[in-house]
Design an enzyme around this catalytic site. Sequence first.
Site, PDB file in Angstrom:
ATOM      1  N   GLU A   1       0.894  -0.977  -0.113  1.00 25.85           N
ATOM      2  CA  GLU A   1      -0.058   0.063   0.011  1.00 25.85           C
ATOM      3  C   GLU A   1       0.901   1.214  -0.122  1.00 25.85           C
ATOM      4  O   GLU A   1       2.124   1.159   0.178  1.00 25.85           O
ATOM      5  CB  GLU A   1      -1.044  -0.010   1.132  1.00 25.85           C
TER       6      GLU A   1
ATOM      7  N   PHE B   1       2.612   4.356   1.144  1.00 27.77           N
ATOM      8  CA  PHE B   1       3.158   4.961   2.575  1.00 27.77           C
ATOM      9  C   PHE B   1       3.055   6.284   2.742  1.00 27.77           C
ATOM     10  O   PHE B   1       3.273   7.311   1.793  1.00 27.77           O
ATOM     11  CB  PHE B   1       4.744   4.613   2.345  1.00 27.77           C
TER      12      PHE B   1
ATOM     13  N   HIS C   1       5.231   2.086  17.464  1.00 31.58           N
ATOM     14  CA  HIS C   1       3.545   1.733  17.037  1.00 31.58           C
ATOM     15  C   HIS C   1       2.945   1.314  18.359  1.00 31.58           C
ATOM     16  O   HIS C   1       1.707   0.903  18.554  1.00 31.58           O
ATOM     17  CB  HIS C   1       3.754   0.338  16.217  1.00 31.58           C
TER      18      HIS C   1
ATOM     19  N   LYS D   1       0.940   3.066  21.623  1.00 29.63           N
ATOM     20  CA  LYS D   1       0.409   4.322  22.053  1.00 29.63           C
ATOM     21  C   LYS D   1       0.911   4.841  23.279  1.00 29.63           C
ATOM     22  O   LYS D   1       0.705   3.916  24.071  1.00 29.63           O
ATOM     23  CB  LYS D   1      -1.237   4.167  21.850  1.00 29.63           C
TER      24      LYS D   1
ATOM     25  N   GLU E   1      -6.806  -0.686  10.289  1.00 33.80           N
ATOM     26  CA  GLU E   1      -7.248  -1.958  10.936  1.00 33.80           C
ATOM     27  C   GLU E   1      -8.424  -1.963  11.473  1.00 33.80           C
ATOM     28  O   GLU E   1      -8.873  -0.732  12.191  1.00 33.80           O
ATOM     29  CB  GLU E   1      -6.263  -2.768  11.594  1.00 33.80           C
TER      30      GLU E   1
ATOM     31  N   ARG F   1     -12.556  -5.244  19.799  1.00 31.75           N
ATOM     32  CA  ARG F   1     -12.622  -5.291  21.124  1.00 31.75           C
ATOM     33  C   ARG F   1     -12.538  -4.036  21.764  1.00 31.75           C
ATOM     34  O   ARG F   1     -12.677  -3.125  21.110  1.00 31.75           O
ATOM     35  CB  ARG F   1     -11.398  -6.100  21.592  1.00 31.75           C
TER      36      ARG F   1
END
Length: 450
Positions: A204, A206, A239, A241, A291, A295
């Site tokens: 994909e 960038f 990656h 948080k 994504e 949950r």
Amino acid sequence: MTGAMFDKVLIANRGEIALRIQRACKELGISTVAVHSTADAEAMHVRLADESVCIGPPQASDSYLNIPRLLAACEITGADAVHPGYGFLSENARFAEILEDHNITFIGPTSEHIRIMGDKIAAKETVQKLGIPVVPGSEGGITNEKQAIKVAGEIGYPVLVKAASGGGGRGMKVVTKESDLLSSMAAARSEAKAAFGDDTVYIEKFLTKPRHIEIQVFGDGQGNAIHLGERDCSLQRRHQKVLEEAPSPSLNADSRKKIGETVAKAMSELNYRGAGTIEFLYEDGEFYFIEMNTRLQVEHPVTEMITGIDLVLEQIRVASGSQLTISQSDVTFSGHAIECRINAENPRTFRPSPGRITYWHPPGGLGVRVDSGVYQGYNIPPYYDSLIGKLIVHGKTRNECLMRLKRALSEFVIDGIETTIPLFNELIRQPDIANGMYDIHWLERFLGKP
Ligand code: ADP
């Protein structure tokens, strides 16, 4: 339709999220079962639960991830539902399926939805068909070298090679020029094969300076779905948080409404049940799906603070068969909220710092919330992730929220271990943070400074 509320919920998790779920259960009059490893016998989630079951040794694979032992704990205690929290088995379609086979409700979406969203290519295809904007890229997996060169050329460099089964940023390679494409693709494939047993990759575009903006959604599996606005989680390290806020300083009411409605409509068409998060990269006013997490998220409290909606309570209600009691027009956003993840880590090297908390004094006052599973005298075991608590602050405006956060951080005293509090003290004094001017690379650039 309203279902019969559960009598007893088993919480298949530990730490702050296990306590968070217990709180919702208690307010609903549901009794709680805690499970724990031998390393967690003294944990607060065990002490405060109505019942507890030791499910094995410290290693997560022998305890919190061990499905037969969790099933046995359900059987022994007669629990009629399981809340998985986040992490561990929360996105394990097999676990959801096995519980349903045993007539125990999984508090979450259907195993089919978990499975689709767990496969990045299938997830991207599914949401794209439902009208959600995605990152431009290959249609499905890349099967040969010629196709890779053609697709990357059409998208334009830089491109990103990603693993279909990826997670935690593994199996991802940025490619800036065509001459590097095939070797990077081979590297991504072998990394993915080793980590996930699946070497399917896709390509994909960038994005060079995006923000991470995610939309909280909620469906009842009976055709109703709403969105609860966005969270900006652009402050990340590797990656992961670090700080999250709602609303995002970079969105206006119009773009919020537009993306929120698109996502809610998609979830209603999918007939999605429970809480979910659609993660986007946001650049130059455009959203690009990356994504979906099927949950509850670590950062869900910032949404609760600005909407006044208890997300865990709604999860439990919907899982019991009730329809959503909130419609989109009932959802209003009030003020601003920021969450800081307090980790037992060195604030610069991020080396874990387990051990005994000799002194614990959390902040308080108006608009201050601390979600944590630790206490003074507690010994943090070295086996699990290093999150020991979350400081969430609410204010009428972003500015008030920042002032309150500064004040709350200055009150927070934790002795005996190292924590990330000093990092937050530094961050809130940075003009870029005060102005809300940061993208997903800001924190790593900041930390890289001598
Ligand atoms: P994982 O499941 O491995 O965490 P994600 O698809 O969620 O993978 O991506 C992880 C992170 O990688 C994102 O938060 C973002 O920082 C970066 N990323 C993913 N896709 C892109 C992209 N197309 N362009 C730029 N950065 C990206």
